[in-house]
Design a protein around this motif. Structure first.
Motif, PDB file in Angstrom:
ATOM      1  N   PHE A   1       0.830  -1.207   0.000  1.00 57.69           N
ATOM      2  CA  PHE A   1       0.000   0.000   0.000  1.00 57.69           C
ATOM      3  C   PHE A   1       0.862   1.253   0.000  1.00 57.69           C
ATOM      4  N   ILE A   2       1.849   1.291   0.875  1.00 60.50           N
ATOM      5  CA  ILE A   2       2.733   2.465   0.949  1.00 60.50           C
ATOM      6  C   ILE A   2       3.408   2.710  -0.396  1.00 60.50           C
ATOM      7  N   LEU A   3       3.853   1.642  -1.045  1.00 59.64           N
ATOM      8  CA  LEU A   3       4.504   1.774  -2.354  1.00 59.64           C
ATOM      9  C   LEU A   3       3.545   2.337  -3.388  1.00 59.64           C
ATOM     10  N   TRP A   4       2.386   1.659  -3.562  1.00 60.97           N
ATOM     11  CA  TRP A   4       1.449   2.076  -4.613  1.00 60.97           C
ATOM     12  C   TRP A   4       0.890   3.462  -4.346  1.00 60.97           C
ATOM     13  N   PHE A   5       0.554   3.743  -3.095  1.00 58.80           N
ATOM     14  CA  PHE A   5      -0.100   5.026  -2.834  1.00 58.80           C
ATOM     15  C   PHE A   5       0.890   6.186  -2.891  1.00 58.80           C
ATOM     16  N   THR A   6       2.127   5.953  -2.522  1.00 58.67           N
ATOM     17  CA  THR A   6       3.145   6.997  -2.676  1.00 58.67           C
ATOM     18  C   THR A   6       3.296   7.367  -4.150  1.00 58.67           C
ATOM     19  N   ILE A   7       3.369   6.357  -4.998  1.00 59.21           N
ATOM     20  CA  ILE A   7       3.493   6.622  -6.440  1.00 59.21           C
ATOM     21  C   ILE A   7       2.222   7.291  -6.965  1.00 59.21           C
ATOM     22  N   ALA A   8       1.065   6.917  -6.418  1.00 57.92           N
ATOM     23  CA  ALA A   8      -0.202   7.527  -6.837  1.00 57.92           C
ATOM     24  C   ALA A   8      -0.208   9.026  -6.538  1.00 57.92           C
ATOM     25  N   ILE A   9       0.304   9.407  -5.382  1.00 56.93           N
ATOM     26  CA  ILE A   9       0.358  10.830  -5.027  1.00 56.93           C
ATOM     27  C   ILE A   9       1.342  11.564  -5.922  1.00 56.93           C
ATOM     28  N   ILE A  10       2.462  10.927  -6.234  1.00 54.21           N
ATOM     29  CA  ILE A  10       3.435  11.548  -7.131  1.00 54.21           C
ATOM     30  C   ILE A  10       2.831  11.695  -8.533  1.00 54.21           C
TER      31      ILE A  10
ATOM     32  N   ARG B   1      -0.307  12.077  -9.280  1.00 53.30           N
ATOM     33  CA  ARG B   1      -1.251  13.199  -9.206  1.00 53.30           C
ATOM     34  C   ARG B   1      -1.550  13.451  -7.735  1.00 53.30           C
ATOM     35  N   GLU B   2      -1.195  14.642  -7.256  1.00 52.81           N
ATOM     36  CA  GLU B   2      -1.259  14.922  -5.825  1.00 52.81           C
ATOM     37  C   GLU B   2      -2.674  14.899  -5.253  1.00 52.81           C
ATOM     38  N   SER B   3      -3.679  14.996  -6.103  1.00 52.15           N
ATOM     39  CA  SER B   3      -5.062  14.940  -5.614  1.00 52.15           C
ATOM     40  C   SER B   3      -5.391  13.588  -4.982  1.00 52.15           C
ATOM     41  N   SER B   4      -4.545  12.588  -5.191  1.00 51.15           N
ATOM     42  CA  SER B   4      -4.752  11.281  -4.552  1.00 51.15           C
ATOM     43  C   SER B   4      -4.813  11.406  -3.030  1.00 51.15           C
ATOM     44  N   ILE B   5      -4.143  12.430  -2.484  1.00 48.92           N
ATOM     45  CA  ILE B   5      -4.149  12.643  -1.036  1.00 48.92           C
ATOM     46  C   ILE B   5      -5.572  12.844  -0.516  1.00 48.92           C
ATOM     47  N   LEU B   6      -6.448  13.338  -1.374  1.00 50.73           N
ATOM     48  CA  LEU B   6      -7.802  13.677  -0.937  1.00 50.73           C
ATOM     49  C   LEU B   6      -8.615  12.457  -0.525  1.00 50.73           C
ATOM     50  N   ILE B   7      -8.181  11.267  -0.908  1.00 51.86           N
ATOM     51  CA  ILE B   7      -8.944  10.078  -0.509  1.00 51.86           C
ATOM     52  C   ILE B   7      -8.413   9.469   0.790  1.00 51.86           C
ATOM     53  N   LEU B   8      -7.337  10.036   1.335  1.00 49.13           N
ATOM     54  CA  LEU B   8      -6.808   9.520   2.598  1.00 49.13           C
ATOM     55  C   LEU B   8      -7.816   9.613   3.749  1.00 49.13           C
ATOM     56  N   PRO B   9      -8.544  10.727   3.910  1.00 49.71           N
ATOM     57  CA  PRO B   9      -9.552  10.757   4.977  1.00 49.71           C
ATOM     58  C   PRO B   9     -10.581   9.636   4.843  1.00 49.71           C
ATOM     59  N   ALA B  10     -10.936   9.298   3.598  1.00 47.68           N
ATOM     60  CA  ALA B  10     -11.896   8.206   3.381  1.00 47.68           C
ATOM     61  C   ALA B  10     -11.289   6.862   3.742  1.00 47.68           C
ATOM     62  N   PHE B  11     -10.012   6.667   3.444  1.00 46.94           N
ATOM     63  CA  PHE B  11      -9.342   5.437   3.859  1.00 46.94           C
ATOM     64  C   PHE B  11      -9.322   5.332   5.386  1.00 46.94           C
ATOM     65  N   ALA B  12      -9.059   6.477   6.051  1.00 43.25           N
ATOM     66  CA  ALA B  12      -9.055   6.482   7.522  1.00 43.25           C
ATOM     67  C   ALA B  12     -10.450   6.169   8.056  1.00 43.25           C
ATOM     68  N   LEU B  13     -11.471   6.771   7.441  1.00 41.38           N
ATOM     69  CA  LEU B  13     -12.845   6.491   7.843  1.00 41.38           C
ATOM     70  C   LEU B  13     -13.185   5.028   7.618  1.00 41.38           C
ATOM     71  N   TYR B  14     -12.693   4.477   6.524  1.00 35.87           N
ATOM     72  CA  TYR B  14     -12.967   3.077   6.187  1.00 35.87           C
ATOM     73  C   TYR B  14     -12.469   2.150   7.290  1.00 35.87           C
ATOM     74  N   PHE B  15     -11.306   2.478   7.840  1.00 38.18           N
ATOM     75  CA  PHE B  15     -10.704   1.595   8.843  1.00 38.18           C
ATOM     76  C   PHE B  15     -11.110   1.916  10.274  1.00 38.18           C
ATOM     77  N   PHE B  16     -11.268   3.206  10.570  1.00 39.19           N
ATOM     78  CA  PHE B  16     -11.460   3.596  11.967  1.00 39.19           C
ATOM     79  C   PHE B  16     -12.880   4.053  12.288  1.00 39.19           C
ATOM     80  N   GLY B  17     -13.680   4.379  11.259  1.00 36.36           N
ATOM     81  CA  GLY B  17     -15.011   4.894  11.522  1.00 36.36           C
ATOM     82  C   GLY B  17     -14.938   6.296  12.104  1.00 36.36           C
ATOM     83  N   PHE B  18     -16.055   6.760  12.652  1.00 35.96           N
ATOM     84  CA  PHE B  18     -16.083   8.101  13.230  1.00 35.96           C
ATOM     85  C   PHE B  18     -15.567   8.124  14.665  1.00 35.96           C
ATOM     86  N   THR B  19     -15.492   6.958  15.283  1.00 39.01           N
ATOM     87  CA  THR B  19     -14.959   6.878  16.651  1.00 39.01           C
ATOM     88  C   THR B  19     -13.687   6.038  16.624  1.00 39.01           C
ATOM     89  N   PHE B  20     -12.601   6.642  16.993  1.00 34.51           N
ATOM     90  CA  PHE B  20     -11.295   5.992  16.925  1.00 34.51           C
ATOM     91  C   PHE B  20     -10.967   5.406  18.299  1.00 34.51           C
TER      92      PHE B  20
END
Length: 413
Positions: free
Chosen positions: A165-174, A176-195
């Motif tokens: 994941f770190i490999l593919w997503f790092t290259i994805a951001i390079i 096109r930097e807008s890839s960063i915008l889906i990081l909050p959704a990835f965090a929500l996917y794993f942690f929900g609204f209550t961490f």
């Protein structure tokens, strides 16, 4: 293996079809771009324009920091007998092809159903921003690479392959930097609204997996800007981006175009998604995807309207990353009602739904024919045909579904 063969066949056929659409004589796409001075002999590939396009992405500050697609095009051209224009086509359509394969794999992980997954691939290619990738309404360039890398990143995340994941997503951001915008959704996917339990080993791995690509990208960006000597210019470019909001809403015509771009990019998907939600109880995975989609939709739409040219429709499509893997299941479920002759008989027997259908079609036609215009002044290519088909499909689906619900309510009472 057989399932991947089906997915590969769908991807190949769709990519060939998209290429054909972009190179028809009626088309005026980035691939066969022609004006009074460029590509006057109407070659299938507009070499002069594509050379200018690649050079533009090497000199314009907004694109210099996204070198991967440009580098791939130039590398292929320099190591083979292909021209820059031919390399542009080969690189982008090869990436589009592998997007279908990666999406099938991701959909299979989520749905565990090859039929739905194959249809998700098909409907991915039929999405407006993919089907018309290189038409002026979209102006795609880095998106095929970005989508491929994000699909691979998402699959690695689901499989808990943190290094991948770190490999593919790092290259994805390079890419096109807008890839960063889906990081909050990835965090929500794993942690929900209550961490809860942030120091649990598994949660620490997830946090690091989400943070490390951003750190690596920051290091890359610092080195790239420093070595390229574009530090001051980059600061000015970042500041000037805020002026795009005023550009997007400088007049009623521009404001309509901005919101219409959003509708073109995600309108069909949003309609069928909420229609599906109205009838079905979602499982845990589907709930996470819908929440991730809505969160990314809010973030991405605000960013696009404030800091980019909203008329470039493809910019609004990023949230669909979370819908494309399951859209085959959603759309097949919703389109079933259009395949029953009994449902059409229920329309014919009542003038109200027929009248409603006609009014909806007329309303859609009036909007896209007389209200929506493209401010860049270029040809609409097949936009009118696409809008006509989509508005007819959605209107028909809406009227039949409302008629069926009315019939069910009548029976219950």
């Amino acid at each position: 293996m057989k399932n991947f063969l089906y997915a590969s066949s769908i991807s190949l056929i769709c990519c060939l079809f998209i290429f054909k659409v972009h190179t028809l004589k009626k088309s005026n796409s980035m691939i066969n771009w022609k004006t009074e001075t460029i590509n006057t002999k109407r070659h299938t590939i507009s070499e002069e324009y594509l050379v200018q396009l690649v050079d533009f992405h090497k000199t314009e500050l907004a694109f210099i920091k996204r070198p991967l697609t440009t580098y791939s095009i130039e590398l292929l051209s320099h190591t083979t007998s292909l021209s820059i224009g031919q390399s542009f086509v080969v690189v982008n359509f090869t990436l589009l092809f592998f997007c279908g394969i990666a999406l099938f794999y991701l959909a299979k992980l989520i749905l565990d159903d090859s039929r739905f997954s194959n249809f998700s691939v098909l409907f991915f290619y039929l999405s407006f921003t993919v089907l018309f990738s290189f038409f002026p309404a979209n102006y795609s360039y880095d998106e095929p690479l970005q989508y491929l890398l994000i699909f691979l990143s998402f699959a690695a995340l689901l499989k808990r392959k943190w290094v991948l994941f770190i490999l593919w997503f790092t290259i994805a951001i390079i890419a096109r930097e807008s890839s960063i915008l889906i990081l909050p959704a990835f965090a929500l996917y794993f942690f929900g609204f209550t961490f809860k339990k942030p120091f649990q080993t598994e949660n620490i791995k997830r946090i690091l997996a989400l943070v490390v690509p951003v750190v690596f990208y920051a290091v890359f960006l610092y080195l790239f800007i420093t070595l390229s000597g574009i530090g001051k210019a980059s600061q000015n470019d970042l500041t000037s981006r805020l002026s795009h909001f005023l550009f997007n809403f400088q007049s009623q015509e521009y404001a309509v175009e901005s919101f219409f771009s959003l509708a073109l990019a995600i309108g069909v998907h949003v309609y069928f998604l909420f229609s599906y939600l109205s009838d079905n109880v979602l499982n845990g995975m589907e709930k996470k995807l819908v929440k991730s989609f809505l969160l990314t939709l809010i973030i991405n739409t605000i960013i696009v309207l404030i800091s980019t040219l909203a008329r470039e429709t493809r910019l609004f499509a990023l949230p669909l990353i979370f819908i494309w893997p399951v859209f085959g299941k959603i759309l097949l479920h919703e389109l079933k009602i259009l395949g029953s002759p009994k449902n059409y008989l229920k329309l014919v027997n009542n003038i109200l739904p027929i009248g409603t259908l006609i009014l909806l079609w007329a309303f859609c036609f009036l909007i896209y024919r007389f209200i929506y215009t493209q401010t860049n002044g270029v040809t609409k290519n097949y936009l009118d045909e696409y809008l006509l088909v989509m508005s007819a499909l959605i209107s028909l689906h809406f009227v039949i579904k409302m008629r069926l619900k009315h019939s069910q309510n009548t029976l219950l009472h």
